[in-house]
Write an enzyme that holds these catalytic residues in place. Structure first.
Site, PDB file in Angstrom:
ATOM      1  N   GLU A 169       0.802  -1.227   0.000  1.00 35.16           N
ATOM      2  CA  GLU A 169       0.000   0.000   0.000  1.00 35.16           C
ATOM      3  C   GLU A 169       0.835   1.278   0.000  1.00 35.16           C
ATOM      4  O   GLU A 169       0.645   2.165   0.837  1.00 35.16           O
ATOM      5  CB  GLU A 169      -0.982  -0.020   1.170  1.00 35.16           C
ATOM      6  CG  GLU A 169      -1.941  -1.194   1.099  1.00 35.16           C
ATOM      7  CD  GLU A 169      -2.857  -1.285   2.309  1.00 35.16           C
ATOM      8  OE1 GLU A 169      -2.872  -0.335   3.117  1.00 35.16           O
ATOM      9  OE2 GLU A 169      -3.547  -2.299   2.442  1.00 35.16           O
ATOM     10  N   ASN A 210       2.007  -5.169  -3.167  1.00 34.88           N
ATOM     11  CA  ASN A 210       0.633  -5.528  -2.826  1.00 34.88           C
ATOM     12  C   ASN A 210      -0.166  -4.271  -2.498  1.00 34.88           C
ATOM     13  O   ASN A 210       0.298  -3.401  -1.767  1.00 34.88           O
ATOM     14  CB  ASN A 210       0.655  -6.464  -1.598  1.00 34.88           C
ATOM     15  CG  ASN A 210      -0.678  -7.104  -1.302  1.00 34.88           C
ATOM     16  OD1 ASN A 210      -1.250  -7.783  -2.157  1.00 34.88           O
ATOM     17  ND2 ASN A 210      -1.173  -6.926  -0.086  1.00 34.88           N
TER      18      ASN A 210
END
Length: 379
Positions: A169, A210
């Site tokens: 993130e 991710n």
């Protein structure tokens, strides 16, 4: 989250109606999602799980035997991820003091049951030990902190992780970098440093970037592609992109949008996985939004099956009471594939349909325009 019996009955009747005449009825003849996934060409179909007795699992000890049977012995799953036990907050709560206890619980269960283990997550701005956020760092000192943390943690689980979510993130919704403690001091260098260190420590593990809201083409999707290209240009190992896939039943992307997003990453020469899949809906659930949830699960899993570079699917737990969703979104829930009494959501059959190739371009019934963007955590 405790669901009323009326909701369970609603799901059962809806599923029976949808599957009348098909000889399937709520997945009764299914041999297990992981079995079907492997037949469809995927590496695994899995579910993340947390440490017994902790967080959402606390107070549900009577449900553990049935939960464990589905999780470990049913053939439904062939992969798992520790939902919390390998995060910085739990692994290094004090600088230089490492505690691997929670991560080892899930790791040992994965090994015992012969499952793939995806490890999560080495560098993330959230669930970060307070000492990292509260210190005013020089660039040199923060580099040392990142290298030490990634080295110690990746070394502890070396050879046991199919993949690591190395950086988690790092992007805002428009594809610009999130202003985390890491970015504010080091800029994008921290991403390079984390991947480079992880590759040196555990060269056989697949290394992933991710993030959420990467499931349909957008500025954020372009930003994640930029990260991959940056690492590749520097000669730094990057093997995959994880699409968290925290979606919304009432406003989800189409099958084609999922395919386009996944293909965009695969075209860069990296593998793709759905790493934290759940699809929340407004509660109490209705026949309408349970049907929408089924279609949403079918779309996203079907897209993974259809794009050669997509290698697997991980549910972010499979059991509604153990989901994070109601704790963050009080009006939403029922995001997984099993209700509180272990009856399956109608969406289970949507996944079965996706894994048995009952999806194709142009047939997804999502809302289009990328669906509603998930607002998961504040910066």
């Amino acid at each position: 989250m405790h669901l009323p019996s009326s909701l369970v009955l609603l799901a059962a009747s809806l599923s029976m109606g949808m599957d009348a005449g098909k000889g399937k009825g709520n997945g009764k003849n299914c041999k297990g999602l992981d079995v079907l996934a492997k037949k469809a060409g995927l590496k695994y179909f899995g579910a993340a799980t947390d440490s017994p007795g902790q967080r959402e699992r606390a107070g549900y000890e009577e449900q553990y035997p049935q939960y464990d049977q589905i999780m470990w012995d049913s053939g439904e799953f062939g992969q798992t991820t520790p939902t919390n036990g390998q995060k910085w907050l739990f692994v290094e709560p004090t600088r230089g003091v490492f505690n691997y206890t929670e991560g080892d619980i899930v790791t040992s269960l994965a090994k015992k049951h012969g499952m793939y283990l995806r490890c999560h997550a080495l560098v993330w701005h959230s669930q970060l030990a307070p000492w990292v956020e509260s210190t005013t760092w020089t660039a040199d000192e923060l580099r040392k902190v990142i290298v030490e943390h990634v080295t110690k943690v990746a070394r502890h689980w070396k050879g046991q992780c199919y993949a690591w979510d190395v950086v988690n993130e790092a992007l805002n919704e428009d594809g610009t970098y999130r202003e985390s403690v890491f970015y504010n001091v080091l800029g994008e260098e921290y991403i390079k440093l984390a991947f480079k260190t992880a590759a040196e420590v555990d060269p056989k593990a697949k290394l992933y970037y991710n993030d959420y809201n990467l499931e349909s083409p957008s500025g954020k999707t372009a930003g994640a592609q930029r990260i991959v290209k940056m690492l590749q240009a520097e000669g730094i190992k990057v093997d995959g992109v994880g699409l968290q896939a925290h979606l919304i039943a009432e406003n989800h992307p189409t099958l084609d949008q999922h395919i386009d997003a996944i293909q965009g990453f695969a075209d860069l020469g990296v593998e793709v996985a759905l790493t934290e899949l759940d699809i929340r809906l407004t509660v109490p659930a209705t026949a309408e939004n349970l049907a929408q949830q089924k279609e949403a699960y079918k779309n996203v899993v079907g897209a993974c099956v259809q794009v050669e570079g997509c290698i697997g699917v991980t549910l972010w737990d499979f059991y509604d009471p153990f989901s994070w969703v109601p704790y963050v979104f009080p009006t939403e829930g029922a995001a997984t594939l099993w209700f509180e009494d272990f009856a399956k959501h109608p969406a289970y059959d949507g996944v079965v349909e996706a894994l048995t190739n009952k999806t194709s371009r142009g047939k997804g019934k999502g809302k289009g325009k990328g669906g509603k963007r998930a607002n998961l955590w504040t910066a």
